[in-house]
Design an enzyme around this catalytic site. Structure first.
Site, PDB file in Angstrom:
ATOM      1  N   LYS A 114       0.842  -1.204   0.000  1.00 51.86           N
ATOM      2  CA  LYS A 114       0.000   0.000   0.000  1.00 51.86           C
ATOM      3  C   LYS A 114       0.878   1.254   0.000  1.00 51.86           C
ATOM      4  O   LYS A 114       0.676   2.167  -0.787  1.00 51.86           O
ATOM      5  CB  LYS A 114      -0.866  -0.024   1.270  1.00 51.86           C
ATOM      6  CG  LYS A 114      -1.806   1.149   1.395  1.00 51.86           C
ATOM      7  CD  LYS A 114      -2.514   1.174   2.739  1.00 51.86           C
ATOM      8  CE  LYS A 114      -3.140  -0.154   3.102  1.00 51.86           C
ATOM      9  NZ  LYS A 114      -4.026  -0.075   4.256  1.00 51.86           N
ATOM     10  N   LYS A 126       3.304  -2.346  11.172  1.00 47.41           N
ATOM     11  CA  LYS A 126       2.024  -2.342  11.886  1.00 47.41           C
ATOM     12  C   LYS A 126       2.313  -2.718  13.328  1.00 47.41           C
ATOM     13  O   LYS A 126       3.286  -3.419  13.607  1.00 47.41           O
ATOM     14  CB  LYS A 126       1.059  -3.350  11.267  1.00 47.41           C
ATOM     15  CG  LYS A 126      -0.391  -3.047  11.524  1.00 47.41           C
ATOM     16  CD  LYS A 126      -0.936  -1.985  10.595  1.00 47.41           C
ATOM     17  CE  LYS A 126      -2.329  -1.548  10.998  1.00 47.41           C
ATOM     18  NZ  LYS A 126      -2.950  -0.683   9.986  1.00 47.41           N
ATOM     19  N   ASP A 166      -5.328   3.098  13.889  1.00 47.31           N
ATOM     20  CA  ASP A 166      -6.039   2.011  13.192  1.00 47.31           C
ATOM     21  C   ASP A 166      -7.234   1.692  14.090  1.00 47.31           C
ATOM     22  O   ASP A 166      -7.640   2.544  14.899  1.00 47.31           O
ATOM     23  CB  ASP A 166      -5.120   0.791  12.977  1.00 47.31           C
ATOM     24  CG  ASP A 166      -5.741  -0.252  12.037  1.00 47.31           C
ATOM     25  OD1 ASP A 166      -5.796  -0.003  10.834  1.00 47.31           O
ATOM     26  OD2 ASP A 166      -6.192  -1.313  12.519  1.00 47.31           O
ATOM     27  N   THR A 210      -8.791   8.509   4.995  1.00 44.55           N
ATOM     28  CA  THR A 210      -9.008   7.134   4.517  1.00 44.55           C
ATOM     29  C   THR A 210     -10.394   7.027   3.878  1.00 44.55           C
ATOM     30  O   THR A 210     -10.540   6.533   2.756  1.00 44.55           O
ATOM     31  CB  THR A 210      -8.857   6.119   5.659  1.00 44.55           C
ATOM     32  OG1 THR A 210      -7.605   6.351   6.302  1.00 44.55           O
ATOM     33  CG2 THR A 210      -8.896   4.695   5.144  1.00 44.55           C
ATOM     34  N   ASN A 241     -13.817   5.480  12.245  1.00 43.37           N
ATOM     35  CA  ASN A 241     -13.188   6.557  11.476  1.00 43.37           C
ATOM     36  C   ASN A 241     -13.407   6.424   9.971  1.00 43.37           C
ATOM     37  O   ASN A 241     -13.878   7.359   9.314  1.00 43.37           O
ATOM     38  CB  ASN A 241     -11.682   6.593  11.824  1.00 43.37           C
ATOM     39  CG  ASN A 241     -10.927   7.555  10.941  1.00 43.37           C
ATOM     40  OD1 ASN A 241     -10.382   7.172   9.908  1.00 43.37           O
ATOM     41  ND2 ASN A 241     -10.934   8.814  11.296  1.00 43.37           N
ATOM     42  N   SER A 379      -0.987  10.789   6.035  1.00 43.19           N
ATOM     43  CA  SER A 379       0.042  10.666   7.078  1.00 43.19           C
ATOM     44  C   SER A 379       1.398  11.068   6.499  1.00 43.19           C
ATOM     45  O   SER A 379       2.185  11.756   7.154  1.00 43.19           O
ATOM     46  CB  SER A 379       0.115   9.232   7.600  1.00 43.19           C
ATOM     47  OG  SER A 379      -0.845   9.012   8.601  1.00 43.19           O
TER      48      SER A 379
HETATM   49  P1  NDP Z   1     -12.323   2.257  14.182  1.00 44.34           P
HETATM   50  O1  NDP Z   1     -11.876   1.610  15.429  1.00 44.34           O
HETATM   51  O2  NDP Z   1     -12.498   3.718  14.149  1.00 44.34           O
HETATM   52  O3  NDP Z   1     -13.694   1.607  13.681  1.00 44.34           O
HETATM   53  C1  NDP Z   1     -13.781   0.227  13.443  1.00 44.34           C
HETATM   54  C2  NDP Z   1     -15.222  -0.103  13.126  1.00 44.34           C
HETATM   55  O4  NDP Z   1     -15.311  -1.460  12.724  1.00 44.34           O
HETATM   56  C3  NDP Z   1     -16.120   0.051  14.337  1.00 44.34           C
HETATM   57  O5  NDP Z   1     -17.415   0.372  13.924  1.00 44.34           O
HETATM   58  C4  NDP Z   1     -16.083  -1.367  14.930  1.00 44.34           C
HETATM   59  O6  NDP Z   1     -17.171  -1.685  15.754  1.00 44.34           O
HETATM   60  C5  NDP Z   1     -16.086  -2.197  13.680  1.00 44.34           C
HETATM   61  N1  NDP Z   1     -15.438  -3.483  13.952  1.00 44.34           N
HETATM   62  C6  NDP Z   1     -14.205  -3.687  14.464  1.00 44.34           C
HETATM   63  N2  NDP Z   1     -13.959  -4.992  14.603  1.00 44.34           N
HETATM   64  C7  NDP Z   1     -15.063  -5.618  14.186  1.00 44.34           C
HETATM   65  C8  NDP Z   1     -15.432  -6.977  14.068  1.00 44.34           C
HETATM   66  N3  NDP Z   1     -14.593  -7.959  14.444  1.00 44.34           N
HETATM   67  N4  NDP Z   1     -16.669  -7.257  13.563  1.00 44.34           N
HETATM   68  C9  NDP Z   1     -17.521  -6.265  13.205  1.00 44.34           C
HETATM   69  N5  NDP Z   1     -17.225  -4.952  13.288  1.00 44.34           N
HETATM   70  C10 NDP Z   1     -16.019  -4.648  13.755  1.00 44.34           C
HETATM   71  O7  NDP Z   1     -11.279   1.781  13.063  1.00 44.34           O
HETATM   72  P2  NDP Z   1     -11.014   2.402  11.635  1.00 44.34           P
HETATM   73  O8  NDP Z   1     -12.258   2.966  11.076  1.00 44.34           O
HETATM   74  O9  NDP Z   1      -9.804   3.238  11.726  1.00 44.34           O
HETATM   75  O10 NDP Z   1     -10.587   1.098  10.817  1.00 44.34           O
HETATM   76  C11 NDP Z   1     -11.537   0.300  10.093  1.00 44.34           C
HETATM   77  C12 NDP Z   1     -10.804  -0.530   9.059  1.00 44.34           C
HETATM   78  O11 NDP Z   1     -10.102   0.340   8.157  1.00 44.34           O
HETATM   79  C13 NDP Z   1      -9.740  -1.491   9.602  1.00 44.34           C
HETATM   80  O12 NDP Z   1      -9.690  -2.635   8.789  1.00 44.34           O
HETATM   81  C14 NDP Z   1      -8.459  -0.688   9.433  1.00 44.34           C
HETATM   82  O13 NDP Z   1      -7.317  -1.533   9.364  1.00 44.34           O
HETATM   83  C15 NDP Z   1      -8.727  -0.029   8.088  1.00 44.34           C
HETATM   84  N6  NDP Z   1      -7.937   1.151   7.811  1.00 44.34           N
HETATM   85  C16 NDP Z   1      -7.950   2.230   8.653  1.00 44.34           C
HETATM   86  C17 NDP Z   1      -7.201   3.340   8.352  1.00 44.34           C
HETATM   87  C18 NDP Z   1      -7.258   4.582   9.179  1.00 44.34           C
HETATM   88  O14 NDP Z   1      -6.696   5.582   8.741  1.00 44.34           O
HETATM   89  N7  NDP Z   1      -7.902   4.598  10.321  1.00 44.34           N
HETATM   90  C19 NDP Z   1      -6.318   3.374   7.167  1.00 44.34           C
HETATM   91  C20 NDP Z   1      -6.456   2.225   6.305  1.00 44.34           C
HETATM   92  C21 NDP Z   1      -7.215   1.161   6.655  1.00 44.34           C
HETATM   93  P3  NDP Z   1     -16.981  -1.702  17.339  1.00 44.34           P
HETATM   94  O15 NDP Z   1     -16.860  -0.277  17.734  1.00 44.34           O
HETATM   95  O16 NDP Z   1     -18.188  -2.379  17.856  1.00 44.34           O
HETATM   96  O17 NDP Z   1     -15.714  -2.486  17.601  1.00 44.34           O
END
Ligand code: NDP
Length: 448
Positions: A114, A126, A166, A210, A241, A379
């Site tokens: 990426k 990571k 993350d 993102t 996020n 970033s």
């Molecule tokens: P957050 O913690 O802000 O949000 C994660 C979301 O996904 C929450 O709604 C959470 O629900 C849900 N979630 C987490 N684990 C599970 C699960 N096992 N089953 C169902 N729902 C789940 O994280 P981000 O938004 O930052 O990240 C989301 C994805 O994006 C990840 O895969 C991350 O690696 C990827 N990503 C993030 C980046 C970033 O800049 N933040 C950059 C690139 C990729 P709950 O609150 O109930 O846990």
């Protein structure tokens, strides 16, 4: 499968048989590299696949912290420094009970490709911990973050490794990490973490990057079919996020977002999540730290703990929660429901069978390592601003983000064409990301 690729894959499975999710990520990348390995024998000659699948360094450490009752709890912390051939290690920190070495190796491995695609000089890494911030007080999260940094500080630096957020790590956690780093080192190392607050070295648009980037990528994919996002119905999973800002950008561009979820369940709002409703979700998730179930009660729409948003008819699906959240059956349902584009905000949210279904059915499918690269890109822009001691305004950062997403799309598309798989973004993104890192490793000799 090519013999060389098969041998490399079998060896990595044999070495770490329990790291299933890492095997999945490695297999997906290795298989797609076959045309490049065939075309350029030098990669086998220089043992590039053996090297690129092995992290340069993995650090594992104890994180003791005191809970509000005064009891000492112990979690496990990690930082996987996967590859630094094209720049210092860069990648997020995840705080979630499912975190283990295999999960972080999968995420670190994906990050290498990426970051290579972003056009910026960043290696891949990571880290994180099996600590669960959910249900913890602010004071507990703060004590955990401080303890985590007591070890992490010695492994990071603006020219070494620059962590970010993350799952489970947002502005609050980055603030605690940064405060601890500054206290321990007596150094205002602004370039040492990204996702910082606007008043202390953070970049505008980093929180949005993102999610916005995913939607910019969707727009580029749609353009290849002379479509656009306006008026389209969009299903989004997650409500963190990435999901929040993907939804915001879809709404701004005139699309109708009808679902959101969290780890307990999902809501379906057939009339569409408006700007005002989304502001309510942001307050719920970022300030009140509540559950998406409350949206159902507040706006009188369906909330379910069964199934997933992928059962809802939509034009565009944006999985933005976590890995393996779209299975083969759900992929098939999306196809049957006439979905034309699937673009991944999360890392590896679709299982391999689902990816195959999307590709066979000629769905526009944007894999996470291309589609969600907007976050790490901004970033990288935050690091650039920190180095120059300047701040760009929102418009400048957003314009650069759009430019980067366009360039990632164009590179993946062009590469897919060059290797005989026009429009297959998995092959395009993996090969394009790989070539730059692999060539840098060859240039830098046997120890790279
Ligand atoms: P957050 O913690 O802000 O949000 C994660 C979301 O996904 C929450 O709604 C959470 O629900 C849900 N979630 C987490 N684990 C599970 C699960 N096992 N089953 C169902 N729902 C789940 O994280 P981000 O938004 O930052 O990240 C989301 C994805 O994006 C990840 O895969 C991350 O690696 C990827 N990503 C993030 C980046 C970033 O800049 N933040 C950059 C690139 C990729 P709950 O609150 O109930 O846990």
């Amino acid at each position: 499968m090519n013999k060389y690729i098969e041998t490399v894959y079998n060896k990595l499975v044999e070495k770490d048989p329990d790291q299933k999710v890492f095997h999945q990520a490695a297999l997906e990348v290795l298989e797609s590299l076959e045309p490049a390995i065939k075309k350029y024998p030098k990669y086998q000659e220089f043992s590039i696949l053996e090297r690129i699948t092995e992290p340069e360094r993995s650090v594992q450490f104890r994180v003791p912290w005191k809970d509000d009752k005064g009891k000492i709890q112990v979690n496990r912390g990690y930082r996987i420094q996967f590859n630094s051939a094209i720049g210092p290690y860069k990648g997020g920190l995840r705080l979630h009970p499912t975190v283990n070495l295999g999960v972080l190796k999968f995420l670190g491995f994906e990050q290498v490709f990426k970051n290579s695609l972003t056009t910026l000089p960043m290696g891949g890494a990571k880290g994180g911990s099996d600590f669960d911030p959910k249900g913890k007080s602010d004071a507990e999260v703060e004590r955990f973050c401080e303890s985590f940094m007591f070890e992490l500080y010695r492994h990071i630096g603006q020219f070494i490794d620059i962590p970010a957020g993350d799952i489970g790590v947002g502005g609050r956690e980055i603030g605690y990490f940064y405060g601890a780093y500054r206290k321990i080192t007596n150094n205002h190392g602004t370039g040492v973490l990204t996702g910082k607050g606007g008043g202390w070295g953070g970049s505008l648009i980093r929180p949005e990057a993102t999610g916005y980037g995913v939607v910019y990528f969707v727009e580029e994919m749609l353009k290849t079919k002379k479509h656009d996002i306006k008026g389209k119905t969009v299903c989004i999973s997650g409500s963190g996020n990435v999901a929040q800002y993907a939804a915001e950008k879809c709404i701004q561009l005139g699309a109708k977002v009808v679902t959101l979820s969290d780890s307990n369940g999902w809501i379906h709002d057939p009339t569409g999540i408006t700007k005002e409703k989304l502001a309510w979700v942001m307050d719920l998730k970022n300030n009140r730290r509540g559950r998406i179930e409350e949206y159902g009660e507040q706006f009188k729409v369906d909330y379910s703990t069964q199934g997933s948003p992928w059962s809802v008819k939509c034009d565009i699906a944006l999985p933005c929660a976590t890995q393996n959240e779209v299975d083969g059956k759900e992929a098939k349902t999306l196809v049957d429901n006439g979905t034309t584009a699937v673009c991944e905000g999360a890392n590896m949210p679709t299982v391999p069978e689902g990816v195959e279904i999307f590709i066979e059915n000629k769905i526009l499918y944007g894999p996470g390592k291309a589609a969600n690269a907007g976050g790490v890109s901004v970033s990288g822009l935050e690091m650039a601003q920190n180095s120059q001691r300047i701040f760009w305004n929102r418009e400048e950062v957003d314009a650069k983000l759009q430019e980067i997403m366009k360039s990632i799309h164009a590179n993946a598309y062009k590469t897919s064409e060059l290797f005989g798989a026009k429009g297959n973004y998995v092959i395009g993104a993996n090969i394009a990301g790989f070539l730059k890192v692999a060539d840098a490793m060859i240039d830098q000799g046997q120890y790279a």
